[in-house]
Design a protein around this motif. Sequence first.
Motif, PDB file in Angstrom:
ATOM      1  N   ASP A 121       0.851  -1.190   0.000  1.00  0.00           N
ATOM      2  CA  ASP A 121       0.000   0.000   0.000  1.00  0.00           C
ATOM      3  C   ASP A 121       0.891   1.247   0.000  1.00  0.00           C
ATOM      4  O   ASP A 121       1.672   1.448   0.941  1.00  0.00           O
ATOM      5  CB  ASP A 121      -0.896  -0.016   1.242  1.00  0.00           C
ATOM      6  N   PRO A 122       0.800   2.092  -1.026  1.00  0.00           N
ATOM      7  CA  PRO A 122       1.689   3.264  -1.082  1.00  0.00           C
ATOM      8  C   PRO A 122       1.455   4.262   0.049  1.00  0.00           C
ATOM      9  O   PRO A 122       2.373   4.980   0.445  1.00  0.00           O
ATOM     10  CB  PRO A 122       1.376   3.883  -2.449  1.00  0.00           C
ATOM     11  N   ALA A 123       0.254   4.300   0.589  1.00  0.00           N
ATOM     12  CA  ALA A 123      -0.047   5.260   1.656  1.00  0.00           C
ATOM     13  C   ALA A 123       0.655   4.904   2.966  1.00  0.00           C
ATOM     14  O   ALA A 123       1.118   5.783   3.693  1.00  0.00           O
ATOM     15  CB  ALA A 123      -1.557   5.330   1.879  1.00  0.00           C
ATOM     16  N   SER A 124       0.761   3.615   3.249  1.00  0.00           N
ATOM     17  CA  SER A 124       1.343   3.187   4.528  1.00  0.00           C
ATOM     18  C   SER A 124       2.753   2.611   4.394  1.00  0.00           C
ATOM     19  O   SER A 124       3.479   2.492   5.378  1.00  0.00           O
ATOM     20  CB  SER A 124       0.447   2.142   5.188  1.00  0.00           C
ATOM     21  N   GLY A 125       3.119   2.226   3.176  1.00  0.00           N
ATOM     22  CA  GLY A 125       4.425   1.619   2.964  1.00  0.00           C
ATOM     23  C   GLY A 125       4.507   0.174   3.440  1.00  0.00           C
ATOM     24  O   GLY A 125       5.598  -0.366   3.615  1.00  0.00           O
ATOM     25  N   ARG A 126       3.350  -0.452   3.655  1.00  0.00           N
ATOM     26  CA  ARG A 126       3.339  -1.847   4.098  1.00  0.00           C
ATOM     27  C   ARG A 126       2.154  -2.558   3.444  1.00  0.00           C
ATOM     28  O   ARG A 126       1.321  -1.938   2.792  1.00  0.00           O
ATOM     29  CB  ARG A 126       3.215  -1.921   5.621  1.00  0.00           C
ATOM     30  N   TYR A 127       2.099  -3.858   3.630  1.00  0.00           N
ATOM     31  CA  TYR A 127       0.968  -4.607   3.094  1.00  0.00           C
ATOM     32  C   TYR A 127      -0.271  -4.318   3.938  1.00  0.00           C
ATOM     33  O   TYR A 127      -0.199  -4.319   5.162  1.00  0.00           O
ATOM     34  CB  TYR A 127       1.253  -6.110   3.094  1.00  0.00           C
ATOM     35  N   ARG A 128      -1.364  -4.066   3.282  1.00  0.00           N
ATOM     36  CA  ARG A 128      -2.624  -3.775   3.968  1.00  0.00           C
ATOM     37  C   ARG A 128      -3.415  -5.075   4.090  1.00  0.00           C
ATOM     38  O   ARG A 128      -4.045  -5.524   3.133  1.00  0.00           O
ATOM     39  CB  ARG A 128      -3.419  -2.729   3.191  1.00  0.00           C
ATOM     40  N   ASP A 129      -3.360  -5.703   5.247  1.00  0.00           N
ATOM     41  CA  ASP A 129      -4.072  -6.954   5.484  1.00  0.00           C
ATOM     42  C   ASP A 129      -5.418  -6.641   6.129  1.00  0.00           C
ATOM     43  O   ASP A 129      -5.504  -6.325   7.315  1.00  0.00           O
ATOM     44  CB  ASP A 129      -3.241  -7.884   6.376  1.00  0.00           C
ATOM     45  N   ASP A 130      -6.468  -6.716   5.335  1.00  0.00           N
ATOM     46  CA  ASP A 130      -7.813  -6.290   5.707  1.00  0.00           C
ATOM     47  C   ASP A 130      -8.620  -7.501   6.183  1.00  0.00           C
ATOM     48  O   ASP A 130      -9.018  -8.347   5.386  1.00  0.00           O
ATOM     49  CB  ASP A 130      -8.451  -5.648   4.466  1.00  0.00           C
ATOM     50  N   SER A 131      -8.862  -7.585   7.488  1.00  0.00           N
ATOM     51  CA  SER A 131      -9.565  -8.746   8.056  1.00  0.00           C
ATOM     52  C   SER A 131     -10.925  -8.985   7.403  1.00  0.00           C
ATOM     53  O   SER A 131     -11.344 -10.135   7.235  1.00  0.00           O
ATOM     54  CB  SER A 131      -9.753  -8.575   9.561  1.00  0.00           C
ATOM     55  N   SER A 132     -11.605  -7.921   7.042  1.00  0.00           N
ATOM     56  CA  SER A 132     -12.921  -8.049   6.423  1.00  0.00           C
ATOM     57  C   SER A 132     -12.820  -8.755   5.070  1.00  0.00           C
ATOM     58  O   SER A 132     -13.545  -9.714   4.794  1.00  0.00           O
ATOM     59  CB  SER A 132     -13.552  -6.661   6.263  1.00  0.00           C
ATOM     60  N   TYR A 133     -11.904  -8.286   4.248  1.00  0.00           N
ATOM     61  CA  TYR A 133     -11.709  -8.886   2.925  1.00  0.00           C
ATOM     62  C   TYR A 133     -11.094 -10.284   3.049  1.00  0.00           C
ATOM     63  O   TYR A 133     -11.462 -11.217   2.331  1.00  0.00           O
ATOM     64  CB  TYR A 133     -10.813  -7.988   2.083  1.00  0.00           C
ATOM     65  N   MET A 134     -10.147 -10.403   3.973  1.00  0.00           N
ATOM     66  CA  MET A 134      -9.473 -11.684   4.196  1.00  0.00           C
ATOM     67  C   MET A 134     -10.452 -12.797   4.546  1.00  0.00           C
ATOM     68  O   MET A 134     -10.254 -13.957   4.172  1.00  0.00           O
ATOM     69  CB  MET A 134      -8.444 -11.535   5.321  1.00  0.00           C
ATOM     70  N   GLY A 135     -11.516 -12.445   5.268  1.00  0.00           N
ATOM     71  CA  GLY A 135     -12.490 -13.443   5.682  1.00  0.00           C
ATOM     72  C   GLY A 135     -13.111 -14.181   4.515  1.00  0.00           C
ATOM     73  O   GLY A 135     -13.250 -15.412   4.548  1.00  0.00           O
ATOM     74  N   TRP A 136     -13.459 -13.450   3.462  1.00  0.00           N
ATOM     75  CA  TRP A 136     -14.065 -14.085   2.293  1.00  0.00           C
ATOM     76  C   TRP A 136     -13.038 -14.922   1.538  1.00  0.00           C
ATOM     77  O   TRP A 136     -13.345 -16.026   1.072  1.00  0.00           O
ATOM     78  CB  TRP A 136     -14.683 -13.029   1.375  1.00  0.00           C
TER      79      TRP A 136
END
Length: 201
Positions: A121-136
């Motif tokens: 993620d360019p905004a944070s400089g790290r991987y954005r691991d989204d629990s909501s999306y990850m669930g599906w």
Amino acid sequence: LKANQQPDGSWKSQRIAMTGLAVLTYLAHGEVPDTGKSPEFGEAVGRAIEFLLKSQRPDGRFNGMDGNEYAHPIAAYALCEAYGMTLNPNVKRAAERALVPIIRGQHPTGGWTYKMAASIDPASGRYRDDSSYMGWCAQALKAAHLAGLKSEGLDKAIKLAVRGFKSNANPKGGFGYTGPGQGGLTGVGTLCLQLLGAASE
């Protein structure tokens, strides 16, 4: 659901996601696309699955996606469950194609973000691991495993997903949205660790 199904086999609003959810609902009720076994709902299930098959592109993704592509892992989950209950070779091929973007879009950290984007993620400089999306995504992988699908990288992705959820777990209990927290994603994190065989971790 049957009364609101559209002539093309879908449901209104976000057609891919809503049709995937409807298929999952019917399958969970034991309904299959066979009017002999499911006289009341078999035709509806069959038309819904056919809509998903016709909506899939060669790259495994689907036409008519929502902005963040939540619909993709939902539809993939539905197709994996449908294959497990029907053993239909056409459904198998579609389910395997749908798994490819999920597996390829997984981060090295084990999680996923919108659109199955594999990059930092360019905004944070790290991987954005989204629990909501990850669930599906996790539920689609687990359904694929239970259905006996042998997609390349599936087993590795399942094991890695455990790490992704654990990174969003709060040491005091609970799961956060994109980091350790105790918010509204606790049910998702707990369920997925159970599904992924890591209930005690």
